[in-house]
Design an enzyme around this catalytic site. Sequence first.
Site: not given
Length: 198
Positions: A59, A62, A72, A132, A169
């Site tokens: 993932r 970003h 974050k 998160y 992605d």
Amino acid sequence: MKVRELAVSGAYEFSPDVHRDERGAFVAHYTEAAFTAAVGHPLRLGQNHHSVSRRGTVRGVHYADVPPGQAKMVTCTSGELLDVVVDLRVGSPTFGHWDSVRLDPVSYRAVYLEEGLGHAFIALRDDTVAAYLNSAEYNPGAEHEINPFDPALGLPWPTGLEYLVSRRDRNAPGLAEAERAGLLPSYEVCRALHPRCD
């Protein structure tokens, strides 16, 4: 709580004290006093979310437009993941550099990254849960991505896994392409958000 600044300025590893007894364990991943002493400002909470990933899921990378950006703090509550922070701030002394930390529910480590830094991870086990704390709510129009397999970045994805990657992605631009297109945040603008840092 032990804190270590990562190789990317504005990113930190937090290793909390773990209180264990016959019932199990108790951990405080975030306390405002310890966090503020280490980072120079408290974490504003705009959103809390979890992702669940199969082994090999990648993932990221970003990031969000700055301002406002999205800081974050990431932990792993089940499974295991390799968390990666990438400096995407144009003009930063560590622009294009990355650092990584293994997160799991045994060490209870957490990673904090400031606004303007890119975030990615790979799940190393099935049913890996990343949790998160975000400084701002998710804003789809302000969210962007860099290709996690950009050879110029050389991110430390382990070999021997079948990578599961979203189309978004996989089709994302590389770092140089995003910089040429003016899509990346400015180091100076990011620094202005937290003047005590750096």
